[in-house]
Design an enzyme around this catalytic site. Structure first.
Site, PDB file in Angstrom:
ATOM      1  N   ASP A   1      34.903  46.332  33.667  1.00 53.72           N
ATOM      2  CA  ASP A   1      36.261  46.152  34.208  1.00 53.72           C
ATOM      3  C   ASP A   1      36.960  45.077  33.373  1.00 53.72           C
ATOM      4  OD1 ASP A   1      37.565  46.047  37.559  1.00 53.72           O
ATOM      5  OD2 ASP A   1      38.514  45.355  35.728  1.00 53.72           O
TER       6      ASP A   1
ATOM      7  N   ASP B 184      41.461  50.677  33.250  1.00 48.63           N
ATOM      8  CA  ASP B 184      40.686  49.548  32.695  1.00 48.63           C
ATOM      9  C   ASP B 184      39.291  49.412  33.298  1.00 48.63           C
ATOM     10  OD1 ASP B 184      41.189  48.398  35.231  1.00 48.63           O
ATOM     11  OD2 ASP B 184      41.293  46.398  34.358  1.00 48.63           O
ATOM     12  N   GLU B 185      38.770  50.530  33.803  1.00 48.77           N
ATOM     13  CA  GLU B 185      37.517  50.436  34.546  1.00 48.77           C
ATOM     14  C   GLU B 185      36.667  51.682  34.312  1.00 48.77           C
ATOM     15  OE1 GLU B 185      36.508  50.330  39.246  1.00 48.77           O
ATOM     16  OE2 GLU B 185      38.575  50.116  38.638  1.00 48.77           O
TER      17      GLU B 185
HETATM   18  P1  TTP Z   1      42.782  45.407  38.186  1.00 47.90           P
HETATM   19  O1  TTP Z   1      41.535  45.699  37.449  1.00 47.90           O
HETATM   20  O2  TTP Z   1      42.776  45.476  39.658  1.00 47.90           O
HETATM   21  O3  TTP Z   1      43.290  43.962  37.830  1.00 47.90           O
HETATM   22  P2  TTP Z   1      43.324  43.196  36.458  1.00 47.90           P
HETATM   23  O4  TTP Z   1      42.638  43.936  35.363  1.00 47.90           O
HETATM   24  O5  TTP Z   1      44.742  42.845  36.158  1.00 47.90           O
HETATM   25  O6  TTP Z   1      42.595  41.865  36.801  1.00 47.90           O
HETATM   26  P3  TTP Z   1      41.033  41.605  37.038  1.00 47.90           P
HETATM   27  O7  TTP Z   1      40.660  40.598  35.984  1.00 47.90           O
HETATM   28  O8  TTP Z   1      40.959  41.030  38.401  1.00 47.90           O
HETATM   29  O9  TTP Z   1      40.307  42.902  36.894  1.00 47.90           O
HETATM   30  O10 TTP Z   1      43.921  46.363  37.680  1.00 47.90           O
HETATM   31  C1  TTP Z   1      43.993  46.816  36.336  1.00 47.90           C
HETATM   32  C2  TTP Z   1      45.443  46.932  35.933  1.00 47.90           C
HETATM   33  O11 TTP Z   1      46.130  47.791  36.821  1.00 47.90           O
HETATM   34  C3  TTP Z   1      46.184  45.618  35.995  1.00 47.90           C
HETATM   35  O12 TTP Z   1      46.065  44.866  34.809  1.00 47.90           O
HETATM   36  C4  TTP Z   1      47.581  46.035  36.294  1.00 47.90           C
HETATM   37  C5  TTP Z   1      47.454  47.331  37.046  1.00 47.90           C
HETATM   38  N1  TTP Z   1      47.718  47.094  38.490  1.00 47.90           N
HETATM   39  C6  TTP Z   1      48.992  47.329  38.984  1.00 47.90           C
HETATM   40  O13 TTP Z   1      49.868  47.773  38.233  1.00 47.90           O
HETATM   41  N2  TTP Z   1      49.248  47.078  40.308  1.00 47.90           N
HETATM   42  C7  TTP Z   1      48.295  46.567  41.149  1.00 47.90           C
HETATM   43  O14 TTP Z   1      48.590  46.329  42.349  1.00 47.90           O
HETATM   44  C8  TTP Z   1      46.988  46.326  40.635  1.00 47.90           C
HETATM   45  C9  TTP Z   1      45.907  45.771  41.539  1.00 47.90           C
HETATM   46  C10 TTP Z   1      46.746  46.603  39.302  1.00 47.90           C
HETATM   47 CA    CA Z   2      40.561  44.796  35.664  1.00 49.68          CA
END
Ligand code: TTP
Ligand code: CA
Length: 436
Positions: free
Chosen positions: A22, A135-136
């Protein structure tokens, strides 16, 4: 319990090494790629955001910005209250430039390009990759990495992504998908957490019930009302009590809380496994009735696999003994096959261990599916298909998916010798869904 010592291990879980990858604050990390000056700065990426405006919502915030209380889904107007823009802070003597940040609009096309580069590395690192979002992803590295090498593998993977793409990933490694996902989140950002087999239940125990796979906010609230706050509480809860309140689904999340997760990593869009199960109205220890049911279930599953064009590498059975003890056993084959006779004989061999047990429900499952050679599979299938087809199979049962609700009605009409099969309960389901 008839014992948990089968080839599926103590967690009644497939024997696998799962990596969950992730990316850290992904959109913000992408923005930093093309604007390196943003590195180390509080940075907010806004959906529907335009420069100098206050509308839109936060897509993500860099970890520096999160320290100011900015988080995903927050209104930009609120984020600006917590973290003003640098330019405005520089102009306004009331504001401190150190306590301000940068705001950028979402540019999904660019993030997708970056994500594609990351995904290419993941596919190079593992045979099986399940991409679940931009991103996962989950990687099944069972055939490539031993447990004593897995930390090095994960570190190399992180370093490769950082070196070749320039963004940071957190990685969790565990024997189950759910534990791997929780592990990747455990030490973010730049995290690397390995949960070895045998440690899963202990690892999950302190977590809030809401973090358990398939527990939504409503179920979490109901569980808390019952005094069940953590995964450990649920793992130790009386199964009868859980079943009374939540039915079979409750038992399923209880198993997740115990670290048992039947899911195998498979690419999105393909079923992970094909299974069929059927209950007796009353538990029976009659070994011929049990064998007869397993034969019919095996024939149904073989038939379904042929229609799906699926070869299978693992054949398993599920044996539910009263009250609700779920025992699973599986045998891995050297290569993928479509062989109904082998399916039946393997399932019957696995059943032998339960010859003397009273059994409430039986299931047969094939997994580690391979669709690549499906043309050959259907040819080979003609040889094996005998006239034993129970004829009861629905043409269009949904392929299993953990998110799918598998309760599709009544039980299989496979044991009509005495009409005692249970058509009654949700667990008399006939749909092809995964089980553990
Ligand atoms: P996430 O993996 O939930 O968050 P992240 O990668 O920004 O942070 P983390 O380090 O905690 O993993 O989400 C991946 C991408 O999806 C994030 O960069 C932006 C997008 N996203 C949105 O557009 N709206 C949202 O509410 C969330 C949770 C994520
Ligand atoms: Ca993420």
């Amino acid at each position: 319990m008839s014992g948990d010592l089968g080839s599926l291990g103590a967690d009644a879980t497939p024997d696998q090494v799962v990596c969950h990858v992730d990316m850290d604050c992904f959109y913000a990390a992408c923005e930093r790629l093309r604007e390196p000056a943003l590195e180390g700065q509080p940075l907010v990426v806004g959906m529907g955001y335009e420069s100098d405006e206050a509308h839109g919502a936060v897509a993500t915030a860099s970890y520096e910005a999160r320290e100011f209380g900015v988080e995903s889904a927050m209104a930009i107007s609120e984020a600006l209250e917590r973290l003003p823009r640098k330019v405005e802070a520089a102009r306004d003597p009331e504001l401190d430039v150190e306590e301000a940040g940068f705001y950028r609009p979402v540019d999904l096309d660019f993030y997708n390009e970056v994500a594609d580069e990351v995904k290419a590395i993941l596919h190079d690192a593992a045979e099986v990759v399940r991409e679940v979002s931009i991103d996962e992803a989950y990687l099944d590295v069972t055939d490539r990495v031993r447990w004593d090498e897995v930390e090095t593998f994960a570190r190399d993977l992180k370093e490769r992504i950082e070196a070749e793409v320039g963004v940071a990933a957190s990685v969790g490694v565990a024997p189950t998908m759910s534990a791997a996902k929780i592990a990747s989140d455990y030490d973010k950002p730049d995290g690397l957490v390995v949960v070895e087999p045998g440690e899963v239940r202990e690892f999950l125990a302190p977590l809030d019930v809401a973090e358990i796979h398939n527990v939504g906010p409503v179920t979490a609230r109901q569980l808390r009302d019952m005094g069940i706050e953590t995964a450990g509480d649920l793992a130790a809860a009386d199964p009868e009590r859980v079943r009374d309140t939540f039915g079979e689904r409750g038992l399923e999340v209880r198993r997740y809380a115990r670290g048992e997760d039947p899911r195998e990593v498979t690419p999105v869009g393909e079923p992970k496994s094909l299974s069929r199960e059927s209950a007796f109205t009353e538990a029976t220890d009659d070994s011929e009735r049990k064998r007869e049911k397993v034969r019919a279930l095996a024939a149904d599953v073989a038939d379904r696999a042929q229609r799906e064009g699926a070869l299978y590498r693992t054949i398993g059975i599920k044996v539910v003994t009263p009250p609700y003890d779920v025992n699973t056993r599986a045998e891995s084959l050297p290569g993928p096959v479509d062989d109904p006779d082998l399916l039946e004989s393997t399932a019957l061999d696995l059943l032998e261990e339960f010859d003397d047990d009273r059994v409430r429900k039986l299931g047969v499952r094939v997994s580690k599916l391979d669709f690549a050679e499906s043309d050959q599979a259907s040819l080979a299938g003609f040889e094996g298909a005998s006239g034993e087809d129970s004829g009861g199979a629905d043409a269009d049962d949904p392929a299993e998916d953990n998110r799918a609700d598998g309760d599709a009605g009544t039980d299989d009409p496979v044991d009509d010798s005495d009409g005692r099969d249970a058509p009654e309960s949700p667990d008399g389901q006939r749909s092809l869904r995964d089980y553990e």
